[in-house]
Design a protein around this motif. Structure first.
Motif, PDB file in Angstrom:
ATOM      1  N   GLN A  77      33.292  78.624 -54.810  1.00  0.00           N
ATOM      2  CA  GLN A  77      32.316  79.248 -53.914  1.00  0.00           C
ATOM      3  C   GLN A  77      31.841  80.594 -54.458  1.00  0.00           C
ATOM      4  O   GLN A  77      30.666  80.944 -54.316  1.00  0.00           O
ATOM      5  N   LEU A  78      32.739  81.338 -55.064  1.00  0.00           N
ATOM      6  CA  LEU A  78      32.349  82.595 -55.698  1.00  0.00           C
ATOM      7  C   LEU A  78      31.311  82.345 -56.792  1.00  0.00           C
ATOM      8  O   LEU A  78      30.307  83.057 -56.895  1.00  0.00           O
ATOM      9  N   ALA A  79      31.568  81.335 -57.603  1.00  0.00           N
ATOM     10  CA  ALA A  79      30.641  81.017 -58.688  1.00  0.00           C
ATOM     11  C   ALA A  79      29.288  80.576 -58.135  1.00  0.00           C
ATOM     12  O   ALA A  79      28.234  80.952 -58.662  1.00  0.00           O
ATOM     13  N   ARG A  80      29.309  79.791 -57.070  1.00  0.00           N
ATOM     14  CA  ARG A  80      28.045  79.382 -56.456  1.00  0.00           C
ATOM     15  C   ARG A  80      27.269  80.603 -55.949  1.00  0.00           C
ATOM     16  O   ARG A  80      26.046  80.676 -56.089  1.00  0.00           O
ATOM     17  N   GLY A  81      27.986  81.542 -55.355  1.00  0.00           N
ATOM     18  CA  GLY A  81      27.329  82.746 -54.873  1.00  0.00           C
ATOM     19  C   GLY A  81      26.680  83.530 -55.990  1.00  0.00           C
ATOM     20  O   GLY A  81      25.546  84.015 -55.863  1.00  0.00           O
ATOM     21  N   VAL A  82      27.387  83.653 -57.115  1.00  0.00           N
ATOM     22  CA  VAL A  82      26.840  84.373 -58.269  1.00  0.00           C
ATOM     23  C   VAL A  82      25.631  83.627 -58.830  1.00  0.00           C
ATOM     24  O   VAL A  82      24.610  84.236 -59.183  1.00  0.00           O
ATOM     25  N   LEU A  83      25.711  82.307 -58.930  1.00  0.00           N
ATOM     26  CA  LEU A  83      24.592  81.520 -59.442  1.00  0.00           C
ATOM     27  C   LEU A  83      23.359  81.664 -58.563  1.00  0.00           C
ATOM     28  O   LEU A  83      22.234  81.757 -59.062  1.00  0.00           O
ATOM     29  N   HIS A  84      23.541  81.676 -57.260  1.00  0.00           N
ATOM     30  CA  HIS A  84      22.392  81.808 -56.374  1.00  0.00           C
ATOM     31  C   HIS A  84      21.784  83.204 -56.473  1.00  0.00           C
ATOM     32  O   HIS A  84      20.577  83.367 -56.275  1.00  0.00           O
ATOM     33  N   GLU A  85      22.604  84.219 -56.779  1.00  0.00           N
ATOM     34  CA  GLU A  85      22.049  85.549 -57.017  1.00  0.00           C
ATOM     35  C   GLU A  85      21.163  85.542 -58.253  1.00  0.00           C
ATOM     36  O   GLU A  85      20.169  86.263 -58.328  1.00  0.00           O
ATOM     37  N   ASN A  86      21.513  84.719 -59.250  1.00  0.00           N
ATOM     38  CA  ASN A  86      20.704  84.605 -60.459  1.00  0.00           C
ATOM     39  C   ASN A  86      19.280  84.183 -60.115  1.00  0.00           C
ATOM     40  O   ASN A  86      18.309  84.676 -60.698  1.00  0.00           O
ATOM     41  N   ALA A  87      19.170  83.258 -59.158  1.00  0.00           N
ATOM     42  CA  ALA A  87      17.842  82.764 -58.797  1.00  0.00           C
ATOM     43  C   ALA A  87      16.956  83.870 -58.233  1.00  0.00           C
ATOM     44  O   ALA A  87      15.736  83.757 -58.245  1.00  0.00           O
ATOM     45  N   ARG A  88      17.568  84.956 -57.733  1.00  0.00           N
ATOM     46  CA  ARG A  88      16.799  86.085 -57.192  1.00  0.00           C
ATOM     47  C   ARG A  88      16.898  87.304 -58.101  1.00  0.00           C
ATOM     48  O   ARG A  88      16.644  88.420 -57.672  1.00  0.00           O
ATOM     49  N   ALA A  89      17.253  87.066 -59.359  1.00  0.00           N
ATOM     50  CA  ALA A  89      17.571  88.177 -60.258  1.00  0.00           C
ATOM     51  C   ALA A  89      16.391  89.100 -60.532  1.00  0.00           C
ATOM     52  O   ALA A  89      16.550  90.303 -60.646  1.00  0.00           O
TER      53      ALA A  89
ATOM     54  N   SER B 251      36.973  79.912 -52.167  1.00  0.00           N
ATOM     55  CA  SER B 251      37.514  79.456 -53.444  1.00  0.00           C
ATOM     56  C   SER B 251      36.764  80.095 -54.608  1.00  0.00           C
ATOM     57  O   SER B 251      35.705  80.720 -54.415  1.00  0.00           O
ATOM     58  N   LYS B 252      37.291  79.912 -55.802  1.00  0.00           N
ATOM     59  CA  LYS B 252      36.606  80.405 -56.999  1.00  0.00           C
ATOM     60  C   LYS B 252      35.267  79.693 -57.173  1.00  0.00           C
ATOM     61  O   LYS B 252      34.278  80.296 -57.610  1.00  0.00           O
TER      62      LYS B 252
END
Length: 218
Positions: A55-67, A52-53
């Motif tokens: 889940q996509l947003a969650r994936g992007v947010l979690h990438e932020n934590a490792r930015a 879903s959208k």
């Protein structure tokens, strides 16, 4: 192994496309069809990785934590704390995934259940850990509470990022970040430490240029 590598690349392409769309139009206006088009993957591949959208947003947010990966060690722990912020400011101008995740973290749409605390909590924890090392090394003035300072740094950075985005599409973010750290460090660093800190606007670019070598070093 080749199949696994393709799966990783596919997921990365989807997340990058999603971040670009989220950054441009926000979460509520983002369309999965546009993300699909930009990613260049099949519909089946997209829904294999993200149902879903949200889940996509969650994936992007979690990438932020490792930015921002660990910056190279410095003689002063306060310099490392400054470097993390300055590298983040630099990357905000060059990394679509980071920009998309930051917009998601700062938005407050009505109809979603995303946990937008993830990147803020991660950066605050990492900042406090560095600041605590700086305190133990005698780099901070005695009155400084490292938890308060970490929360202040993260919140202030979020604010200048929003202002820079509104004023000039983040083109002056490195300059704003340099001012932020210069003012903050003047109020918390020991005088002998303060004069050694490099808080120039191009500090993030210079540190970023050597980070790949540092991260690859065993």
């Amino acid at each position: 192994m080749a199949q696994q590598e393709r799966a990783v690349r596919t997921r990365e392409a989807i997340l990058l496309a999603a971040a670009q769309v989220f950054d441009e139009v926000g979460y509520e206006a983002a369309k999965v069809s546009e993300i699909l088009t930009r990613s260049g993957v099949t519909k089946g591949a997209l829904y294999f990785h993200f149902e879903s959208k949200e889940q996509l947003a969650r994936g992007v947010l979690h990438e932020n934590a490792r930015a921002v990966p660990p910056v190279p060690p410095q003689q002063l722990k306060l310099q490392e704390a400054v470097d993390r912020g300055m590298v983040l400011a630099y990357r905000m101008g060059h990394d679509p995934l980071l920009r998309g995740s930051v917009r998601l973290a700062l938005e407050r749409p009505v109809h979603d259940t995303l946990d937008r605390r993830v990147p803020f909590e991660a950066w605050t924890r990492e900042s406090q850990a560095l600041l605590e090392e700086a305190r133990l090394a005698g780099e901070l003035q005695p009155h400084v509470d490292t938890a308060e300072l970490a929360n202040l740094v993260v919140g202030a950075f979020a604010g200048i990022q929003l202002m820079s985005q509104a004023m000039c599409d983040r083109q002056d973010l490195c300059e704003r970040a340099a001012v932020l750290y210069r003012v903050l460090m003047a109020s918390v660093a020991m005088p002998g430490v303060l004069v050694q800190l490099d808080v120039a606007a191009d500090r993030g670019a210079r540190v970023h240029a050597i980070m790949d070598d540092y991260v690859r070093t065993p």
